[in-house]
Design a protein around this motif. Structure first.
Motif, PDB file in Angstrom:
ATOM      1  N   GLY A 381       1.734   7.985   4.851  1.00  0.00           N
ATOM      2  CA  GLY A 381       1.808   9.448   4.688  1.00  0.00           C
ATOM      3  C   GLY A 381       0.493  10.118   4.368  1.00  0.00           C
ATOM      4  N   GLY A 382       0.120  11.123   5.162  1.00  0.00           N
ATOM      5  CA  GLY A 382      -1.056  11.954   4.830  1.00  0.00           C
ATOM      6  C   GLY A 382      -2.335  11.448   5.474  1.00  0.00           C
ATOM      7  N   ALA A 383      -3.403  12.221   5.252  1.00  0.00           N
ATOM      8  CA  ALA A 383      -4.706  11.862   5.841  1.00  0.00           C
ATOM      9  C   ALA A 383      -5.166  10.529   5.261  1.00  0.00           C
ATOM     10  N   ILE A 384      -5.894   9.780   6.076  1.00  0.00           N
ATOM     11  CA  ILE A 384      -6.285   8.429   5.644  1.00  0.00           C
ATOM     12  C   ILE A 384      -7.134   8.462   4.367  1.00  0.00           C
ATOM     13  N   GLY A 385      -8.012   9.487   4.275  1.00  0.00           N
ATOM     14  CA  GLY A 385      -8.858   9.619   3.072  1.00  0.00           C
ATOM     15  C   GLY A 385      -8.028   9.763   1.809  1.00  0.00           C
ATOM     16  N   ARG A 386      -6.959  10.551   1.914  1.00  0.00           N
ATOM     17  CA  ARG A 386      -6.087  10.761   0.744  1.00  0.00           C
ATOM     18  C   ARG A 386      -5.354   9.476   0.374  1.00  0.00           C
ATOM     19  N   ARG A 387      -4.984   8.723   1.411  1.00  0.00           N
ATOM     20  CA  ARG A 387      -4.282   7.467   1.133  1.00  0.00           C
ATOM     21  C   ARG A 387      -5.217   6.477   0.429  1.00  0.00           C
ATOM     22  N   TYR A 388      -6.488   6.456   0.863  1.00  0.00           N
ATOM     23  CA  TYR A 388      -7.464   5.597   0.170  1.00  0.00           C
ATOM     24  C   TYR A 388      -7.583   6.015  -1.296  1.00  0.00           C
ATOM     25  N   ARG A 389      -7.678   7.332  -1.538  1.00  0.00           N
ATOM     26  CA  ARG A 389      -7.871   7.829  -2.913  1.00  0.00           C
ATOM     27  C   ARG A 389      -6.696   7.451  -3.812  1.00  0.00           C
ATOM     28  N   ARG A 390      -5.475   7.515  -3.229  1.00  0.00           N
ATOM     29  CA  ARG A 390      -4.292   7.164  -4.029  1.00  0.00           C
ATOM     30  C   ARG A 390      -4.370   5.708  -4.496  1.00  0.00           C
ATOM     31  N   GLN A 391      -4.861   4.854  -3.590  1.00  0.00           N
ATOM     32  CA  GLN A 391      -4.980   3.437  -3.972  1.00  0.00           C
ATOM     33  C   GLN A 391      -6.138   3.227  -4.946  1.00  0.00           C
ATOM     34  N   ASP A 392      -7.233   4.003  -4.756  1.00  0.00           N
ATOM     35  CA  ASP A 392      -8.375   3.889  -5.694  1.00  0.00           C
ATOM     36  C   ASP A 392      -7.911   4.169  -7.114  1.00  0.00           C
ATOM     37  N   GLU A 393      -7.035   5.134  -7.249  1.00  0.00           N
ATOM     38  CA  GLU A 393      -6.575   5.575  -8.575  1.00  0.00           C
ATOM     39  C   GLU A 393      -5.737   4.528  -9.299  1.00  0.00           C
ATOM     40  N   ILE A 394      -5.108   3.637  -8.543  1.00  0.00           N
ATOM     41  CA  ILE A 394      -4.372   2.558  -9.222  1.00  0.00           C
ATOM     42  C   ILE A 394      -5.156   1.240  -9.158  1.00  0.00           C
ATOM     43  N   GLY A 395      -6.363   1.310  -8.616  1.00  0.00           N
ATOM     44  CA  GLY A 395      -7.251   0.151  -8.668  1.00  0.00           C
ATOM     45  C   GLY A 395      -7.051  -0.875  -7.568  1.00  0.00           C
ATOM     46  N   THR A 396      -6.398  -0.506  -6.464  1.00  0.00           N
ATOM     47  CA  THR A 396      -6.173  -1.460  -5.367  1.00  0.00           C
ATOM     48  C   THR A 396      -7.520  -1.853  -4.749  1.00  0.00           C
ATOM     49  N   PRO A 397      -7.882  -3.136  -4.826  1.00  0.00           N
ATOM     50  CA  PRO A 397      -9.249  -3.497  -4.423  1.00  0.00           C
ATOM     51  C   PRO A 397      -9.502  -3.516  -2.909  1.00  0.00           C
ATOM     52  N   PHE A 398      -8.422  -3.635  -2.096  1.00  0.00           N
ATOM     53  CA  PHE A 398      -8.644  -3.741  -0.645  1.00  0.00           C
ATOM     54  C   PHE A 398      -7.705  -2.806   0.124  1.00  0.00           C
ATOM     55  N   GLY A 399      -8.247  -2.210   1.179  1.00  0.00           N
ATOM     56  CA  GLY A 399      -7.437  -1.374   2.060  1.00  0.00           C
ATOM     57  C   GLY A 399      -7.587  -1.884   3.494  1.00  0.00           C
ATOM     58  N   VAL A 400      -6.473  -1.940   4.218  1.00  0.00           N
ATOM     59  CA  VAL A 400      -6.511  -2.398   5.608  1.00  0.00           C
ATOM     60  C   VAL A 400      -5.989  -1.268   6.480  1.00  0.00           C
ATOM     61  N   THR A 401      -6.790  -0.850   7.442  1.00  0.00           N
ATOM     62  CA  THR A 401      -6.358   0.238   8.317  1.00  0.00           C
ATOM     63  C   THR A 401      -6.186  -0.255   9.745  1.00  0.00           C
ATOM     64  N   VAL A 402      -5.009   0.091  10.279  1.00  0.00           N
ATOM     65  CA  VAL A 402      -4.668  -0.302  11.648  1.00  0.00           C
ATOM     66  C   VAL A 402      -4.894   0.917  12.545  1.00  0.00           C
ATOM     67  N   ASP A 403      -5.721   0.776  13.594  1.00  0.00           N
ATOM     68  CA  ASP A 403      -6.005   1.919  14.472  1.00  0.00           C
ATOM     69  C   ASP A 403      -5.759   1.524  15.936  1.00  0.00           C
ATOM     70  N   TYR A 404      -6.185   2.398  16.851  1.00  0.00           N
ATOM     71  CA  TYR A 404      -5.893   2.128  18.269  1.00  0.00           C
ATOM     72  C   TYR A 404      -6.563   0.851  18.750  1.00  0.00           C
ATOM     73  N   GLN A 405      -7.763   0.612  18.245  1.00  0.00           N
ATOM     74  CA  GLN A 405      -8.465  -0.600  18.669  1.00  0.00           C
ATOM     75  C   GLN A 405      -7.681  -1.857  18.261  1.00  0.00           C
ATOM     76  N   SER A 406      -6.947  -1.737  17.118  1.00  0.00           N
ATOM     77  CA  SER A 406      -6.191  -2.894  16.621  1.00  0.00           C
ATOM     78  C   SER A 406      -5.195  -3.390  17.664  1.00  0.00           C
ATOM     79  N   LYS A 407      -4.619  -2.428  18.395  1.00  0.00           N
ATOM     80  CA  LYS A 407      -3.622  -2.804  19.407  1.00  0.00           C
ATOM     81  C   LYS A 407      -4.265  -3.590  20.545  1.00  0.00           C
ATOM     82  N   GLU A 408      -5.518  -3.245  20.811  1.00  0.00           N
ATOM     83  CA  GLU A 408      -6.191  -3.923  21.924  1.00  0.00           C
ATOM     84  C   GLU A 408      -6.708  -5.299  21.538  1.00  0.00           C
ATOM     85  N   ASP A 409      -7.395  -5.365  20.394  1.00  0.00           N
ATOM     86  CA  ASP A 409      -8.059  -6.658  20.107  1.00  0.00           C
ATOM     87  C   ASP A 409      -7.587  -7.323  18.805  1.00  0.00           C
TER      88      ASP A 409
END
Ligand code: ATP
Length: 445
Positions: A381-409
């Motif tokens: 949910g929401g812009a990717i930047g905001r989603r990163y910030r939400r995780q930063d606030e609870i201290g999540t050390p890693f974020g994985v983002t799936v994009d269009y390139q992910s489908k290809e390779d």
């Protein structure tokens, strides 16, 4: 020097992000009682596991124990708590508030003036901190029991059992984590001091002649433990108890103190309790708790005890206060909890760049796979930047983002919380990359 988080900022983040709530909030709350929410319970469990692993798995001569909270009432006579576990309290005759005599300004004690309303204070009276209750349906003196004010006594009364059944030889230790209760006058410092709290205690049994050596060793090891957990060394120090401060059982005591937003306070105590507790339990129970040392030509003695006594809930507060950081990123404030990856409630956040075009499905596939090894959180949910910030606030050390390139390779971006660096990684290599990064984690400020 880095700035320190204000307590109200921390308390509000803890509420907002599901770490810690006021107890019974819908009824107006209960003073100094707190509940651990979805993030808080994960953090607390992880702090406990970090300690447990350090104490038991990494020390071949320490075993665990889980004793009951209710114990035979004679235990607390033997331990000295019935007689000595008291605080001097004064009451204000006008506003009816109660204070600890040793915690109000000296001037007020001299003039008998209430620090809140100026009313007249009573003379100090000793007040026992143990909670009392009754076992069984009849409330009589015979049914009186106490909620334990420390976990240590459960260890001493099981000393013989552990020696005999776990074949432990002195020097050895017994570790325990559990609830303790003290009917304290609590101040306003969030979970720092509560009437119900959790302790992580380890009692190390030794030959009396070796108390100096073992005391020094445990003092150093316990300080290193907090550094290993990622706590800033610059905010820790030792404090030695002076003669007036020593507990009734202690020969020598050092506190590890942490610089909380409200000042330097005790985080853990390391005590030389001598043979006080085992000797007293021998007297009161009439059982032989001496130890026959076959490594010392059959010498029989009562072991000395070096105790390391930490508050689990107080360590949670330390970890939270120490992790809190704010910085400016692209003109916006970023709040980030720089938690050690082994302590963070969520290890990996997984985000599809957009919900459509099969990206959500692929991201969920990544989640299913990572979940086997890491606590994973999926957020679309929401812009990717905001989603990163939400995780930063609870201290999540890693974020994985799936994009269009992910489908290809079948590659994704892996984002590191602290540096915000992003690298392209094959999905198949994610586990290893994350595992490696956790292993190599170093606190950056
Ligand atoms: P204080 O002087 O602050 O009351 P203490 O010296 O009585 O503490 P200990 O009996 O040595 O504390 O307890 C060991 C540890 O248990 C403390 O270092 C602290 O981390 C934790 N602890 C003690 N009392 C409380 C409490 N009321 N709430 C939360 N943690 C506590």
């Amino acid at each position: 020097m880095e700035s320190m988080v204000a307590m109200e900022t921390l308390v509000s983040l803890c509420k907002r992000r599901g770490f810690i709530y006021q107890s019974s909030e819908i009824y107006g709350g209960l003073a100094s009682a707190w509940d651990y929410g979805p993030m808080g319970v994960e953090l607390k469990n992880r702090v406990q596991n970090f300690w447990w692993r350090e104490m038991t798995q990494l020390h071949e001569n320490i075993v665990g124990l889980d004793a009951s909270i209710l114990m035979h009432p004679r235990v607390w006579e033997a331990s000295g708590h019935v007689e000595n576990f008291t605080d001097p309290l004064v009451d204000c005759k006008k506003c009816k508030q109660r204070f600890r005599a040793d915690q109000i300004p000296e001037q007020n004690m001299e003039t008998h003036a209430c620090p809140e309303c100026g009313g007249e204070l009573t003379d100090p009276r000793q007040f026992n901190l143990m909670f009392k209750t009754h076992l069984g349906p009849v409330e009589s003196d015979a049914s009186l029991v106490y909620l334990r004010p420390e976990t240590a006594q459960g260890i001493y009364v099981n000393f013989k059992n552990v020696v005999q059944t776990a074949r432990m030889r002195v020097p050895f230790g017994i570790a325990q984590v559990g609830k303790a209760f003290r009917n304290e006058i609590t101040t306003k410092n969030f979970i720092f001091r509560t009437c119900e709290f959790e302790q992580m205690e380890m009692q190390f049994f030794i030959h009396p002649s070796e108390d100096g050596k073992w005391f020094e060793q445990w003092k150093q090891e316990r300080f290193e433990f907090y550094k290993k957990m990622g706590i800033r060394e610059s905010r820790m120090r030792f404090h030695q108890h002076g003669p007036g401060e020593l507990a009734h059982y202690a020969k020598i005591a050092f506190d590890i103190e942490y610089e909380f937003p409200f000042g330097w306070k005790e985080l853990e105590g390391i005590h030389n309790r001598t043979d006080y507790d085992l000797r007293r339990h021998m007297e009161y129970s009439k059982k032989d708790l001496t130890y026959l040392d076959d490594l010392r030509d059959g010498e029989r003695y009562i072991p000395y005890v070096i105790e390391t006594s930490a508050g689990l809930t107080r360590t949670v507060l330390t970890v939270l206060a120490d992790a809190y950081d704010e910085e400016e990123v692209e003109g916006e404030k970023r709040v980030v909890m720089r938690l050690h990856p082994d302590l963070a409630p969520v290890t990996v956040g997984v985000f599809p760049l957009v919900k459509k075009d099969g990206l959500a499905e692929l991201a969920q596939e990544v989640v299913r796979d990572l979940r086997e090894d890491f606590t994973t959180f999926y957020d679309q949910g929401g812009a990717i930047g905001r989603r990163y910030r939400r995780q930063d606030e609870i201290g999540t050390p890693f974020g994985v983002t799936v994009d269009y390139q992910s489908k290809e390779d079948r590659t994704v971006t892996l984002r590191y919380r602290d540096s915000m660096e992003q690298v392209r990684v094959p999905i198949a290599g994610l586990h290893e990359r994350i595992r490696q990064a956790i292993k190599e984690y170093r606190r950056v400020d």
